[in-house]
Each structure stands twice: as C-alpha cells, then as structure tokens.
Design a protein around this motif. Structure first.
Motif, short mmCIF file in Angstrom:
data_model
loop_
_atom_site.label_atom_id
_atom_site.label_comp_id
_atom_site.label_asym_id
_atom_site.label_seq_id
_atom_site.Cartn_x
_atom_site.Cartn_y
_atom_site.Cartn_z
N VAL A 120 0.85 -1.19 0.00
CA VAL A 120 0.00 0.00 0.00
C VAL A 120 0.89 1.24 0.00
O VAL A 120 0.60 2.23 -0.66
N HIS A 121 2.02 1.16 0.73
CA HIS A 121 2.93 2.31 0.85
C HIS A 121 4.36 2.03 0.39
O HIS A 121 5.06 2.95 -0.01
N SER A 148 -3.52 2.70 -3.29
CA SER A 148 -2.25 2.08 -2.90
C SER A 148 -1.16 2.36 -3.92
O SER A 148 -1.42 2.61 -5.10
N GLU A 176 -7.36 2.34 5.06
CA GLU A 176 -6.54 1.15 5.13
C GLU A 176 -7.19 0.12 6.05
O GLU A 176 -8.16 0.43 6.75
#
Length: 252
Positions: A120-121, A148, A176
């Motif tokens: 996602v990051h 994402s 999230e």
C-alpha cells in the motif's frame, strides 16, 4: 443492473492441517484467490482447489505472498526487490501450471496478507510485484487497495487494476485495513457484514472504526476464507445482493 465480483482466499490448507471450507465457498463466490505454496497450500491441495474452481466456473487468481509458511504470510519480510520479483513469478507460474492441469488458468493476481498491506505504501516492493506480473503475463489484472502504491505502479506499467473492498475487515479513517492485532479488526456477523457490503455496492460507502464514512468503488469484494463464519457470511452477502438486484459475476 449493478454487478460485483465476490472473491475469497482458498487453497490454504497444508498437509493434515485444514483451513476453511473451500468446497462450500466455491459454490458462493465468483473468484477464488488460491494460495501458491509460499504462505499456505501444498501441491495436492492447490490442484484439488483449482479443479474444483474450474468445475464451478469460478475464476482463479494467484494469491502471491512472502515466503513465510510459519507466519501464514502475515509477517513483513524485508526481501530484496529482485528476489521478490522472482518469488512472485515463481508463484504465479506454479499455480498457473496446476490451474491448467485442472482445466482452467490463472486469470488475475492478488497479493496476500503482509505483502498486500506492505505495498500500500512500500513503493519499492510494489514495483517488484508489478514487475513480476508484467514479466509473466502483462494481460493479467491485479487486485489491490484503492489509493495504494501497488495499484498506482500497476497502472503506470499498463496493467489492468481492480479495486477491492473487504467485507469482513475493519477500516481505518484513511481507508486502510485495521491491523489484525487490534480487537475488532475482523468482522464475523453474517447479517452485519452483508448489510455493509450492500452499502458498499449501492451507496459506495463504508464506515471506518471511528465513524468516518469512506467513499469506496469496489469492483471486487473479499470474504476471507479463514474468517469466523466465512461461508455463512459469503452466503448472506450473496443473498442480500441478489435480493437487491445486484448481479454477482467475475470482474471483466
């Protein structure tokens, strides 16, 4: 008529250790995220699950993850990008071979567990997973969390991206997933979960843990196969959606 894909994580048993009810779930869902042997699933289990999915015309997805059987793929692994790319290619190829032997083929890719949440990051690992899909088959769609890094990198690479929502997982105010280590992160009431999914599909909304109303536009909704009352939740979701005139079908 509105249409939505309903997916579930399957093929996660290993040897004598049984997890979930794949046979029952395959009568309800339209797509199956089948383990690839790295976080769960032995070859016999995976072949059996692929055959059962093919018999029910359920679309097969490769659920790729970290090489972490002991942790069920739910622990972050600081793997080098080149190694992660090779790992993902290996997993897609292995499951695709089993799927073809079972009368079907891998139709999409969805990361599992800690890998799903990490990318996602984590831009570097996101690029590594995208590179693997591009190298194996650039026509394969990928499932991921809206907003994402993974879906952004996939779209930039020309892959088809499919936005996903979760029926049985709590959301943070930023959209999230709440950590499984947090009480209330996993939902298990079939009626409440079904009403939640219907709200996602009809009103494009989901309520976060603090009451924030998030906007969602899922093409696919996931019910985890190892969640409490997983089959009952999936059945109730399908019943509520169909009663509301929503068509359940694999994403196109």
């Amino acid at each position: 008529m509105a249409s939505i894909d309903l997916n579930s994580d399957l093929g996660e048993s290993f040897g004598a250790w049984r997890l979930g009810d794949d046979e029952a779930m395959l009568t309800v869902v339209t797509s199956a995220n089948i383990a690839c042997g790295f976080h769960a699933g032995d070859p016999t289990t995976l072949l059996t699950t692929c055959r059962a999915a093919a018999q029910r015309t359920v679309r097969i997805g490769a659920q790729v993850g970290y090489h972490d059987l002991a942790g069920f793929g739910r622990r972050f692994v600081d793997v080098a990008p080149a190694d992660l790319t090779a790992d993902v290619i290996y997993q897609i190829g292995a499951l695709d071979g089993l799927a073809q032997a079972g009368g079907s083929a891998v139709g999409y890719v969805k990361p599992h567990g800690a890998l799903y949440n990490t990318i996602v990051h984590h831009r570097e690992q996101a690029r590594a997973v995208v590179a693997a899909v591009v190298a194996y088959d650039p026509t394969l769609p990928v499932l991921g969390l809206p907003g994402s890094a993974f879906l952004a990198e996939a779209e930039a690479a020309g892959l088809r991206t499919v936005t996903e929502a979760f029926a049985d997982r709590a959301y943070t105010p930023t959209g999230e997933l709440v950590s499984r280590r947090t009480p209330g992160a996993v939902l298990s009431d079939p009626e409440a979960v079904a009403a939640r999914v219907l709200r996602m599909v009809e009103r494009s909304e989901v309520e976060a843990v603090d009451g924030t109303i998030l906007t969602v536009h899922p093409e696919s909704v996931c019910v985890h196969g190892d969640s409490p009352a997983a089959v009952a939740m999936a059945e109730r979701i399908r019943e509520r959606l169909e009663a509301a005139g929503v068509d359940l079908a694999p994403f196109v």
